[in-house]
Design an enzyme around this catalytic site. Structure first.
Site, PDB file in Angstrom:
ATOM      1  N   ARG A  93     -18.277 -13.474 -22.786  1.00 43.37           N
ATOM      2  CA  ARG A  93     -18.523 -14.492 -23.808  1.00 43.37           C
ATOM      3  C   ARG A  93     -19.764 -14.165 -24.639  1.00 43.37           C
ATOM      4  NH1 ARG A  93     -21.695 -18.855 -24.441  1.00 43.37           N
ATOM      5  NH2 ARG A  93     -20.886 -20.538 -25.736  1.00 43.37           N
ATOM      6  N   CYS A 111     -36.893 -31.564  28.749  1.00 44.19           N
ATOM      7  CA  CYS A 111     -37.230 -31.679  27.325  1.00 44.19           C
ATOM      8  C   CYS A 111     -36.574 -32.920  26.739  1.00 44.19           C
ATOM      9  CB  CYS A 111     -36.763 -30.425  26.587  1.00 44.19           C
ATOM     10  SG  CYS A 111     -37.120 -30.463  24.822  1.00 44.19           S
ATOM     11  N   LEU A 155     -18.633 -26.080 -24.438  1.00 41.25           N
ATOM     12  CA  LEU A 155     -18.158 -27.464 -24.466  1.00 41.25           C
ATOM     13  C   LEU A 155     -19.326 -28.424 -24.319  1.00 41.25           C
ATOM     14  CD1 LEU A 155     -15.041 -27.218 -22.099  1.00 41.25           C
ATOM     15  CD2 LEU A 155     -15.105 -27.012 -24.586  1.00 41.25           C
ATOM     16  N   LYS A 195     -13.128 -26.754 -14.006  1.00 39.72           N
ATOM     17  CA  LYS A 195     -14.180 -25.958 -14.657  1.00 39.72           C
ATOM     18  C   LYS A 195     -14.713 -24.972 -13.622  1.00 39.72           C
ATOM     19  CE  LYS A 195     -18.338 -26.279 -17.494  1.00 39.72           C
ATOM     20  NZ  LYS A 195     -19.030 -25.186 -16.795  1.00 39.72           N
ATOM     21  N   LYS A 221     -19.029 -32.845 -15.647  1.00 38.50           N
ATOM     22  CA  LYS A 221     -19.696 -32.093 -14.583  1.00 38.50           C
ATOM     23  C   LYS A 221     -19.823 -32.912 -13.300  1.00 38.50           C
ATOM     24  CE  LYS A 221     -21.379 -28.507 -15.436  1.00 38.50           C
ATOM     25  NZ  LYS A 221     -22.534 -28.073 -16.213  1.00 38.50           N
ATOM     26  N   ASP A 279       0.823  -1.211   0.000  1.00 34.24           N
ATOM     27  CA  ASP A 279       0.000   0.000   0.000  1.00 34.24           C
ATOM     28  C   ASP A 279       0.857   1.261   0.000  1.00 34.24           C
ATOM     29  OD1 ASP A 279      -2.219  -1.607   0.027  1.00 34.24           O
ATOM     30  OD2 ASP A 279      -2.558  -1.429   2.188  1.00 34.24           O
TER      31      ASP A 279
END
Length: 709
Positions: free
Chosen positions: A169, A464, A102, A148, A346, A56
């Site tokens: 794209r 409970c 693809l 991917k 995939k 910085d």
């Protein structure tokens, strides 16, 4: 420090305005070179060499010099990433080389068929249908495998090494000109390193690291602004801002993975060589890639990445296979607007839409009331999901979830499925808003919500049944008392039939009573009794953790055991004494003191002791820095004699923190057999790597003895 750096440091001491024009030009050139070098080391090598504050300072100095000498400002200066005035719209860009999609594969058979088609197209003898890798080594097709990414596809055009255009794209033929926004992304070099081609069109993905996405959403929520559903939506929304100043504030990143137009140099022989060339030019390239042969190599890569998917720092939705030799890619060509030489394999979707059929509440071990969406069954993340957590009432209000809504459900790895967003335009007219009950649905006790907490709680305690069941399961878990065979269904029966009310009642169980329960036989009952008996011998830290004290996890339980040495000393400690324990703050101290002040809890502990539950005790340890305090370790691979849990316990006992991923803040990586990407990253970052013997030697040198079991 080199002479070059010493000279630069000396110049830096002079105010920007005090430098004459020649010296300012020289200094500006050096600062740009340094900032570009640091960006390359950070974004490409993932091995930063200077702290953020130093970077910085260099950036601020360059900006001051350019303001003082505006004639020195250039379009490729690092200071030009801040973003200009808003646009009215994005211009259209026609891709010189189309950005094609693809074909997808979802099953192993699809991959085998892809390999067979590639082999046949290249004139090689293909295997029979359904068989993999029957080629000889010489005949097998060589592939480049990569990830991917789940982001936004991008084309970057460099001319003579300078970024001149960035385009989305779009439909593959025509995209949108987002150059002004892309220039704000620090991961993308405005000027390439070394000898750049006359024209280089780089294809890649703009995305957001998960850690950056979480920080962005936290800032959005704090500012009262809309949060993003997932990193992909955040990246796409940030990149398509008409105001580039907004994009400049978003933590976008980029990976290069493909080539468009190229002029002035020969194409590299292979896809993998092309990626190496990108990295040499200063473009970020993902390190999780491989070159393999044949279909089996492709499937092995897919499975390896699938195992590591949830540990990756960014979202992916599959892997991509490409024939490695570019000449062979050209021979195979294209079909139906997709390349024959590439395939996207995939993973099962991690997000899907479904309908909320009801919203019910569950009661947890500490009484936490958690709303749960009952969903129309949907296949997501590799399993069929019917329930998803809604966390708490505030979260339901923030997401505006109604019964009847169509929602986006996410499930990643072992993470509990959750509703991440509502598809508002599909809300039916009869959708019902959720109303938090005022009484516990299990025991009828009042539900309360403290002002400083987001979670509502049942006030019934061990009255409970739901809390009793969860407390017993916690008590029996592997990292607590380690009672193998005591699962959900059995605990359900034991509590519902009144056989077990507290953990101490477990030690009164006999084979006959257990064998009479549903789905229990003599052998399984005997095994459970043996496991319960074995659990009588434990350690103090495991016992403390097993008690289920709110805010006390494994690490805090170990700190308490080391500090007090004896359980009676811990039980007698007030909040002031508890605050003397390492890493125990006021909230945790109050919770521990409150737990041991409750007569019922003390009674259960005495019953457990009377049942023979015991552990080694030691003398109290004064609060002092542990020998490895402040050090961060990462474990990877299989160690020769220690389990990963044992190694973690040894390191934590010495005060070290054991993290799940390697970063520049990691002090040591302990690597065993079959160490994976964590070892690769450690070596890239220069993090010291130890084997098991080295770790034990370091512990011995630090004077840290192995923890008693």
């Amino acid at each position: 420090m080199t002479a070059k750096h010493r000279g630069a440091q000396a110049e830096a001491s002079a105010p920007a305005g005090a430098l004459p024009a020649d010296a300012a030009a020289s200094r500006v050139a050096w600062l740009r070179e340094e900032l570009d070098r640091h960006n390359y080391q950070y974004y490409v090598l993932d091995a930063p060499t200077v702290p953020d504050a130093e970077y910085d300072a260099l950036f601020s100095e360059l900006m001051a010099l350019e303001l003082e000498h505006p004639e020195l400002q250039t379009p490729d200066s690092p200071t030009q990433r801040v973003g200009g005035e808003p646009l009215s719209a994005f211009d259209s860009v026609r891709h010189r080389v189309p950005m094609l999609s693809l074909n997808n594969a979802f099953a192993d058979e699809d991959v085998l068929n892809f390999d067979r088609r590639c082999a046949q197209g290249l004139g090689r003898t293909a295997p029979a249908a359904g068989e993999a890798d029957l080629f000889s080594a010489a005949d097998a097709v060589e592939y480049a495998c990569e990830l991917k990414f789940d982001g936004l596809a991008m084309s970057l055009r460099y001319e003579d090494g300078r970024l001149v255009q960035a385009a989305t794209r779009g439909d593959g033929e025509t995209g949108e000109d987002v150059t002004v926004n892309v220039r704000t992304i620090k991961a993308i070099p405005l000027k390439l390193r070394g000898q750049a081609p006359a024209v280089l069109e780089v294809r890649g993905e703009v995305f957001m690291f998960r850690r950056d996405f979480d920080k962005l959403n936290a800032r959005q929520a704090e500012a009262g602004e809309k949060t993003f559903v997932n990193p992909r939506n955040a990246a796409a929304g940030s990149l398509r801002q008409l105001d580039p100043r907004i994009t400049a504030r978003r933590p976008l990143s980029f990976f290069a993975y493909g080539l468009g137009e190229l002029q002035g140099v020969e194409r590299p022989p292979t896809h993998s060589a092309m990626l190496d060339g990108f990295a040499a030019l200063g473009l970020p390239v993902c390190k999780d890639r491989a070159v393999v042969k044949g279909a089996q190599g492709l499937l092995d890569f897919y499975r390896d990445i699938g195992k590591r998917r949830d540990d990756l720092p960014y979202d992916i939705d599959g892997v991509v296979y490409k024939v490695n030799a570019l000449a062979e890619q050209e021979r195979l060509g294209f079909v139906s607007r997709a390349p024959r030489f590439a395939l996207a394999h995939k993973f099962p979707a991690q997000e899907m839409t479904t309908v909320v059929e009801d919203i019910e509440v569950q009661v947890g071990r500490t009484g936490a009331i958690t709303p749960v969406a009952r969903l129309r069954p949907v296949f997501v993340g590799g399993v069929t999901v019917t329930n998803a957590t809604l966390h708490n009432e505030d979260e339901i209000r923030r997401k505006d979830v109604h019964v009847g809504d169509t929602v986006i459900v996410r499930r990643a790895g072992d993470v509990i499925p959750e509703v991440v967003a509502v598809v508002a335009e599909r809300r039916p007219a009869d959708a019902r808003a959720f109303v938090m009950p005022t009484a516990c649905p299990v025991c009828g006790s009042h539900i309360e919500k403290l002002e400083d907490e987001a979670i509502a709680r049942c006030t019934g305690g061990l009255i409970c049944a739901a809390q009793r069941k969860q407390s017993l399961l916690h008590f029996a878990q592997r990292r607590a008392m380690d009672i193998e065979g005591l699962g959900d269904r059995l605990v359900e029966q034991l509590v519902d039939q009144g056989i077990v009310r507290t953990p101490a009642d477990l030690y009164k169980l006999g084979v006959a009573k257990l064998a009479a329960l549903e789905r229990m036989a003599d052998k399984s009952a005997a095994n459970l009794v043996a496991a319960i008996d074995k659990s009588r011998a434990t350690t103090m830290n495991r016992f403390i953790f097993a008690l289920g004290i709110r805010h006390v996890g494994e690490a805090t339980a170990k700190d308490l055991a080391r500090h007090f040495g004896k359980l009676d000393a811990l039980m007698a400690a007030d909040e002031a004494a508890l605050l003397e324990v390492n890493d125990v703050g006021p909230v945790v101290a109050q919770s521990i003191a409150h737990f041991f002040a409750e007569p019922h809890n003390v009674e259960v502990i005495e019953q457990l002791r009377a049942a023979g539950v015991h552990w080694p005790e030691s003398e109290p340890v004064a609060k002092s820095p542990a020998p490895l305090s402040g050090k961060t370790f990462v474990l990877t691979g299989t160690l020769p004699t220690l389990s990963r849990e044992d190694a973690k316990e040894l390191l934590e006992a010495a005060g070290a923190k054991v993290a799940g991923s390697v970063s520049k803040k990691t002090d040591y990586v302990v690597a065993g057999a079959e160490a994976g990407s964590k070892l690769d990253k450690a070596e890239a970052l220069g993090v010291p790597v130890l084997d098991e013997a080295g770790m034990l030697a370091l512990l011995a040198q630090a004077g840290a003895a192995p923890a008693e079991e």
